[in-house]
Design a protein around this motif. Structure first.
Motif, PDB file in Angstrom:
ATOM      1  N   SER A 371       0.867  -1.241  -0.044  1.00 33.99           N
ATOM      2  CA  SER A 371      -0.238  -0.142  -0.006  1.00 33.99           C
ATOM      3  C   SER A 371       0.926   1.229  -0.064  1.00 33.99           C
ATOM      4  O   SER A 371       0.682   2.063  -0.918  1.00 33.99           O
ATOM      5  N   ALA A 372       1.795   1.429   0.752  1.00 40.33           N
ATOM      6  CA  ALA A 372       2.916   2.448   0.708  1.00 40.33           C
ATOM      7  C   ALA A 372       3.510   2.512  -0.545  1.00 40.33           C
ATOM      8  O   ALA A 372       3.868   3.556  -1.176  1.00 40.33           O
ATOM      9  N   ALA A 373       3.959   1.481  -1.251  1.00 46.24           N
ATOM     10  CA  ALA A 373       4.601   1.376  -2.320  1.00 46.24           C
ATOM     11  C   ALA A 373       3.570   2.249  -3.428  1.00 46.24           C
ATOM     12  O   ALA A 373       4.178   2.939  -4.299  1.00 46.24           O
ATOM     13  N   VAL A 374       2.440   1.926  -3.405  1.00 47.09           N
ATOM     14  CA  VAL A 374       1.441   2.577  -4.184  1.00 47.09           C
ATOM     15  C   VAL A 374       1.531   4.024  -4.199  1.00 47.09           C
ATOM     16  O   VAL A 374       1.251   4.952  -4.985  1.00 47.09           O
ATOM     17  N   LEU A 375       1.160   4.502  -3.027  1.00 51.15           N
ATOM     18  CA  LEU A 375       1.177   5.842  -2.486  1.00 51.15           C
ATOM     19  C   LEU A 375       2.548   6.657  -3.093  1.00 51.15           C
ATOM     20  O   LEU A 375       2.601   7.874  -3.288  1.00 51.15           O
ATOM     21  N   VAL A 376       3.738   5.847  -2.830  1.00 51.63           N
ATOM     22  CA  VAL A 376       5.314   6.227  -3.220  1.00 51.63           C
ATOM     23  C   VAL A 376       5.135   6.467  -4.561  1.00 51.63           C
ATOM     24  O   VAL A 376       5.607   7.593  -5.228  1.00 51.63           O
ATOM     25  N   GLY A 377       4.450   5.564  -5.655  1.00 51.85           N
ATOM     26  CA  GLY A 377       4.408   5.933  -7.078  1.00 51.85           C
ATOM     27  C   GLY A 377       3.536   7.021  -7.378  1.00 51.85           C
ATOM     28  O   GLY A 377       4.063   7.916  -8.117  1.00 51.85           O
ATOM     29  N   ILE A 378       2.598   7.418  -6.515  1.00 49.56           N
ATOM     30  CA  ILE A 378       1.597   8.762  -6.771  1.00 49.56           C
ATOM     31  C   ILE A 378       2.617   9.831  -6.588  1.00 49.56           C
ATOM     32  O   ILE A 378       2.350  10.793  -7.259  1.00 49.56           O
ATOM     33  N   ALA A 379       3.243   9.924  -5.359  1.00 48.04           N
ATOM     34  CA  ALA A 379       3.880  11.025  -5.050  1.00 48.04           C
ATOM     35  C   ALA A 379       4.955  11.363  -6.033  1.00 48.04           C
ATOM     36  O   ALA A 379       5.407  12.502  -6.235  1.00 48.04           O
ATOM     37  N   VAL A 380       5.634  10.362  -6.394  1.00 43.18           N
ATOM     38  CA  VAL A 380       6.790  10.415  -7.469  1.00 43.18           C
ATOM     39  C   VAL A 380       6.132  10.973  -8.743  1.00 43.18           C
ATOM     40  O   VAL A 380       6.666  11.911  -9.388  1.00 43.18           O
ATOM     41  N   ALA A 381       4.987  10.397  -9.345  1.00 47.75           N
ATOM     42  CA  ALA A 381       4.456  10.820 -10.328  1.00 47.75           C
ATOM     43  C   ALA A 381       4.029  12.429 -10.123  1.00 47.75           C
ATOM     44  O   ALA A 381       4.065  13.170 -11.373  1.00 47.75           O
ATOM     45  N   ASP A 382       3.583  12.658  -9.280  1.00 41.75           N
ATOM     46  CA  ASP A 382       3.263  14.222  -8.871  1.00 41.75           C
ATOM     47  C   ASP A 382       4.253  14.865  -8.964  1.00 41.75           C
ATOM     48  O   ASP A 382       4.113  16.187  -9.748  1.00 41.75           O
ATOM     49  N   THR A 383       5.547  14.584  -8.511  1.00 45.47           N
ATOM     50  CA  THR A 383       6.891  15.502  -8.538  1.00 45.47           C
ATOM     51  C   THR A 383       7.303  15.549  -9.899  1.00 45.47           C
ATOM     52  O   THR A 383       7.673  16.581 -10.176  1.00 45.47           O
ATOM     53  N   ALA A 384       7.102  14.344 -10.749  1.00 43.69           N
ATOM     54  CA  ALA A 384       7.570  14.568 -12.141  1.00 43.69           C
ATOM     55  C   ALA A 384       6.948  15.340 -13.046  1.00 43.69           C
ATOM     56  O   ALA A 384       7.437  16.158 -13.682  1.00 43.69           O
ATOM     57  N   ARG A 385       5.727  15.158 -12.647  1.00 46.75           N
ATOM     58  CA  ARG A 385       4.812  15.965 -13.725  1.00 46.75           C
ATOM     59  C   ARG A 385       4.899  17.374 -13.357  1.00 46.75           C
ATOM     60  O   ARG A 385       4.668  18.391 -14.347  1.00 46.75           O
ATOM     61  N   ALA A 386       5.133  17.845 -11.912  1.00 53.16           N
ATOM     62  CA  ALA A 386       5.105  19.121 -11.610  1.00 53.16           C
ATOM     63  C   ALA A 386       6.636  19.830 -11.851  1.00 53.16           C
ATOM     64  O   ALA A 386       6.659  21.087 -11.753  1.00 53.16           O
ATOM     65  N   HIS A 387       7.443  19.141 -11.990  1.00 49.36           N
ATOM     66  CA  HIS A 387       8.920  19.786 -12.046  1.00 49.36           C
ATOM     67  C   HIS A 387       9.106  20.514 -13.236  1.00 49.36           C
ATOM     68  O   HIS A 387       8.714  20.465 -14.341  1.00 49.36           O
ATOM     69  N   GLY A 388       9.412  21.861 -12.874  1.00 42.72           N
ATOM     70  CA  GLY A 388       9.924  22.696 -13.953  1.00 42.72           C
ATOM     71  C   GLY A 388       8.562  23.383 -14.428  1.00 42.72           C
ATOM     72  O   GLY A 388       8.936  24.551 -15.168  1.00 42.72           O
ATOM     73  N   ARG A 389       7.533  23.253 -13.740  1.00 39.53           N
ATOM     74  CA  ARG A 389       6.218  24.034 -14.157  1.00 39.53           C
ATOM     75  C   ARG A 389       5.895  25.075 -13.140  1.00 39.53           C
ATOM     76  O   ARG A 389       5.920  24.577 -12.072  1.00 39.53           O
ATOM     77  N   PRO A 390       5.097  26.057 -13.416  1.00 40.09           N
ATOM     78  CA  PRO A 390       4.804  26.952 -12.471  1.00 40.09           C
ATOM     79  C   PRO A 390       3.451  26.215 -11.758  1.00 40.09           C
ATOM     80  O   PRO A 390       2.937  25.464 -12.318  1.00 40.09           O
ATOM     81  N   LEU A 391       3.155  27.033 -10.373  1.00 35.28           N
ATOM     82  CA  LEU A 391       2.199  26.434  -9.708  1.00 35.28           C
ATOM     83  C   LEU A 391       0.890  26.717 -10.564  1.00 35.28           C
ATOM     84  O   LEU A 391       0.525  28.045 -11.026  1.00 35.28           O
ATOM     85  N   GLU A 392       0.015  25.991 -10.804  1.00 32.86           N
ATOM     86  CA  GLU A 392      -1.231  26.012 -11.629  1.00 32.86           C
ATOM     87  C   GLU A 392      -2.120  27.123 -10.853  1.00 32.86           C
ATOM     88  O   GLU A 392      -2.411  27.157  -9.532  1.00 32.86           O
ATOM     89  N   ARG A 393      -2.911  27.689 -11.794  1.00 31.60           N
ATOM     90  CA  ARG A 393      -4.025  28.477 -10.832  1.00 31.60           C
ATOM     91  C   ARG A 393      -5.333  27.665 -11.240  1.00 31.60           C
ATOM     92  O   ARG A 393      -5.619  26.943 -11.819  1.00 31.60           O
ATOM     93  N   PRO A 394      -6.120  28.083  -9.812  1.00 34.74           N
ATOM     94  CA  PRO A 394      -7.410  27.070  -9.933  1.00 34.74           C
ATOM     95  C   PRO A 394      -8.294  27.484 -11.096  1.00 34.74           C
ATOM     96  O   PRO A 394      -8.322  28.490 -11.559  1.00 34.74           O
ATOM     97  N   ALA A 395      -9.009  26.591 -11.444  1.00 31.57           N
ATOM     98  CA  ALA A 395      -9.947  26.622 -12.757  1.00 31.57           C
ATOM     99  C   ALA A 395     -11.233  25.635 -12.313  1.00 31.57           C
ATOM    100  O   ALA A 395     -11.528  24.730 -12.960  1.00 31.57           O
ATOM    101  N   SER A 396     -11.733  25.991 -11.040  1.00 30.53           N
ATOM    102  CA  SER A 396     -12.900  25.209 -10.640  1.00 30.53           C
ATOM    103  C   SER A 396     -14.094  25.157 -11.727  1.00 30.53           C
ATOM    104  O   SER A 396     -14.277  26.364 -12.092  1.00 30.53           O
ATOM    105  N   PRO A 397     -14.446  24.017 -11.950  1.00 31.06           N
ATOM    106  CA  PRO A 397     -15.806  23.968 -12.789  1.00 31.06           C
ATOM    107  C   PRO A 397     -17.216  24.180 -12.242  1.00 31.06           C
ATOM    108  O   PRO A 397     -18.128  24.253 -12.815  1.00 31.06           O
ATOM    109  N   LEU A 398     -17.120  24.484 -10.605  1.00 28.77           N
ATOM    110  CA  LEU A 398     -18.361  24.600 -10.164  1.00 28.77           C
ATOM    111  C   LEU A 398     -18.592  26.065  -9.837  1.00 28.77           C
ATOM    112  O   LEU A 398     -17.733  26.805  -9.718  1.00 28.77           O
TER     113      LEU A 398
END
Length: 398
Positions: A371-398
C-alpha cells in the motif's frame, strides 16, 4: 436599528480570514473524539463476524454525527464574526457538548446513549436558537429559524432512540438521514423554499483553512495511533518496520493531499464565481478524505500489533481500503479545483483495491508495504509532472 445590531454579527471585510485561537481550541476536542472513533473501529474488527458489520455501522453513525457538528460550526465561523461574544459563546458551548459526545462515544449504543444524544441535540438545536436570538430583526434570522425548526424535528428521533434501546439503531439512522438531508437540501420549509449553504457569502480563505486543519487533525490522530501502538507492542524488527511504514504512509497522505490542489484551495474558493458552491462541495469531499485517513490509521494499529501471519480480509479493508478511499476523494478534490481527473490517483485506487483479494496470502506487514509503495508511486508521479512547471491557477468547474 435591530437590523444594524444583528448585522454586527456577520463577518466584515476587515475581519481576518485566518482561524482564531478559539477555533483551534475547539478543534482539540475533535482530536480526542477521533481517537474514540478509531478505538471503536478497532473494537469492531475484534468482534465476532456477525456483530462486526453492525458495530462498524454504528461507529459510522457516530462519526457522521461528529462531522456534522464540526462542519456546521466551521460554516458558522466563516459566516459570522468569530470575535463577537455571542459567536464565541456558541463555539465554547458547542465545544463542551462535543466533549460530552466524545466521552459517551465508546458506549453510545449502550448505557451512554442519552448523554450522546443530549450533547448532539444541544448543539444542533441550541446553536441556531442562540443565533436567532442574537440576530434580532436582521433578515439573516429567517435562515437560522428554519435551521432551528429542521433540527428541532430531528431531535425527536435522536432522543427516542436514546430512550428506547431496542429501536435505537433505527431511530438514530433516521435522525442522521434527516439532518444530512437538511444540510444537502438547504433545510427546506413549505412555501418558503430552501437556503442552501452554497448560496451563503462565506470567507473562502477561512473555510479552506478550516478544512485543511481538520485534515491535519485526522493525520495527527493516526500519528497518535502509530506512537501509542508501537510503544505498547513487543519490540521486534517486524513491528519496527510496520512502525516505519505507517509513518511513511501518513507522510505520503499529507504530501498527496497538499500537492497543488491542497495549496490553492483557499484561492480557488476566493476567486470562484460562487464561493459557497465550491465550499459546500469541498465539505463533502473532505468528509470522505478524513474517513479514509481514519480507516488507514486503524490499519496501522492492526499491522503494528500483529505484523506476522496471514491478513484477514477484514483487516485489508483498513490497510488498503483506507488509502483507496482517500485517493478516490482526493481525485474528486482535484476535479473541484482544476476541472481535471488525476489519472495517477485513479490508477492508485485500482491497484489498492486489486490488493484486497491477495490479502489472505500476504502477511499484514507485506500488505502495508505494498500500500505504501502505491502511494510512493503517486507522489513520485506528482513530482515528475510538476517539475519545472509554475504553480497552476485554480480553474474550478463548480
Amino acid at each position: 436599528m435591530a437590523d444594524g445590531q444583528g448585522g454586527g454579527l456577520l463577518r466584515g471585510v476587515t475581519t481576518s480570514p485566518r482561524a482564531t485561537f478559539l477555533e483551534l481550541f475547539f478543534d482539540l476536542v475533535f482530536v480526542f473524539a477521533l481517537t474514540r472513533v478509531s478505538q471503536r473501529l478497532i473494537d469492531d474488527v475484534s468482534a465476532d463476524p456477525p456483530d462486526a458489520l453492525r458495530q462498524v455501522a454504528q461507529t459510522v453513525v457516530l462519526f457522521l454525527a461528529l462531522w456534522l457538528v464540526w462542519i456546521l460550526t466551521a460554516w458558522v465561523t466563516s459566516r459570522y464574526e468569530p470575535e463577537r461574544s455571542p459567536i464565541q459563546f456558541v463555539v465554547v458551548a458547542s465545544m463542551f457538548a462535543s466533549m460530552v459526545m466524545a466521552v459517551a462515544m465508546p458506549r453510545a449504543f449502550a448505557e451512554r446513549a442519552l448523554p450522546f444524544a443530549l450533547g448532539y441535540v444541544a448543539i444542533q438545536v441550541g446553536r441556531p436558537l442562540l443565533l436567532t436570538l442574537a440576530l434580532r430583526g436582521h433578515p439573516r434570522r429567517s435562515v437560522t429559524r428554519r435551521v432551528l425548526l429542521w433540527f428541532a424535528v430531528g431531535a425527536v428521533p435522536w432522543l427516542l432512540g436514546a430512550l428506547l434501546p431496542p429501536a435505537q439503531e433505527v431511530f438514530w439512522t433516521l435522525a442522521l438521514a434527516w439532518d444530512y438531508a437538511g444540510l444537502a437540501l438547504g433545510w427546506p420549509v413549505p412555501w418558503r423554499g430552501s437556503v442552501r449553504t452554497s448560496g451563503w457569502a462565506v470567507a473562502g480563505e477561512h473555510l479552506a483553512e478550516r478544512y485543511q486543519q481538520f485534515f491535519l487533525i485526522a493525520l495527527g490522530e493516526t500519528v497518535l495511533v502509530i506512537g501509542t501502538t508501537f510503544s505498547g507492542a513487543v519490540f521486534s524488527s517486524r513491528a519496527a518496520l510496520a512502525f516505519a511504514l505507517s509513518f511513511l504512509t501518513t507522510a505520503l497522505l499529507w504530501r498527496i493531499y497538499f500537492h497543488r490542489a491542497g495549496h490553492v484551495l483557499a484561492e480557488a474558493i476566493r476567486v470562484a464565481r460562487s464561493p459557497g458552491v465550491l465550499g459546500e462541495s469541498a465539505s463533502w469531499t473532505h468528509l470522505v478524505i478524513v474517513a479514509g485517513v481514519l480507516l488507514t490509521g486503524v490499519g496501522y494499529e492492526l499491522v503494528i500489533a500483529h505484523p506476522h501471519g496471514r491478513t484477514p480480509l477484514g483487516w485489508a479493508v483498513f490497510v488498503t481500503g483506507g488509502p483507496a478511499l482517500f485517493l478516490a476523494a482526493r481525485a474528486r478534490f482535484e476535479y473541484e479545483i482544476f476541472a481535471r481527473v488525476s489519472r495517477s490517483r485513479v490508477i492508485g485506487v485500482v491497484l489498492l483495491l486489486g490488493l484486497l483479494p491477495l490479502a489472505p496470502q500476504l502477511p499484514p506487514i507485506g500488505l502495508l508495504g505494498l500500500s505504501a509503495a502505491v502511494l510512493v508511486g503517486i507522489a513520485v508521479a506528482d513530482t515528475a509532472r510538476a517539475h519545472g512547471r509554475p504553480l497552476e491557477r485554480p480553474a474550478s468547474p463548480l
